[in-house]
Motif scaffolding. Structure first.
Motif: not given
Length: 117
Positions: A49-73
């Motif tokens: 679901c997150s990947e689908t929501l992020q399909t139109n985002l640039d790579a930098a934004r996707r990486e930022l979200l990935r790091k944020r989710n990992e830190e939250e976890r």
């Protein structure tokens, strides 16, 4: 409340935030398993679901979200570990009957602190 799973939705991500709202004790895990038979399936579905929501985002934004989710976890796992180490007193406000019904008398009164965390 007796929660089983809590899922958060944002414009560009989806996350299982159950640990933020409920301690992942045996009771919670039993309720969760009654609804969600396979945690790995749910994790993968949330990630898709997150990947689908992020399909139109640039790579930098996707990486930022990935790091944020990992830190939250990691933060939520650390909080869960710290909570297990603490022995907090029970609630001191409200009538005895009300606190007992909610399981909020504390460990000193032979009543577990359910549904907190």
């Amino acid at each position: 409340k007796s929660l089983s799973i809590v899922v958060a939705f944002a414009v560009d991500s989806v996350a299982d935030v159950s640990r933020r709202y409920q301690k992942m004790d045996d009771e919670m895990l039993e309720r969760r398993r009654a609804i969600v038979r396979d945690d790995e399936f749910v994790s993968k579905a949330i990630a898709r679901c997150s990947e689908t929501l992020q399909t139109n985002l640039d790579a930098a934004r996707r990486e930022l979200l990935r790091k944020r989710n990992e830190e939250e976890r990691e933060l939520l796992l650390d909080v869960s570990r710290e909570e297990e180490k603490r022995n907090l007193p029970g609630r001191t406000t409200g009538s005895l009957e009300w606190r007992k019904a909610r399981g909020e008398l504390g460990e000193n009164n032979n009543n577990s602190r359910k549904n907190l965390g």
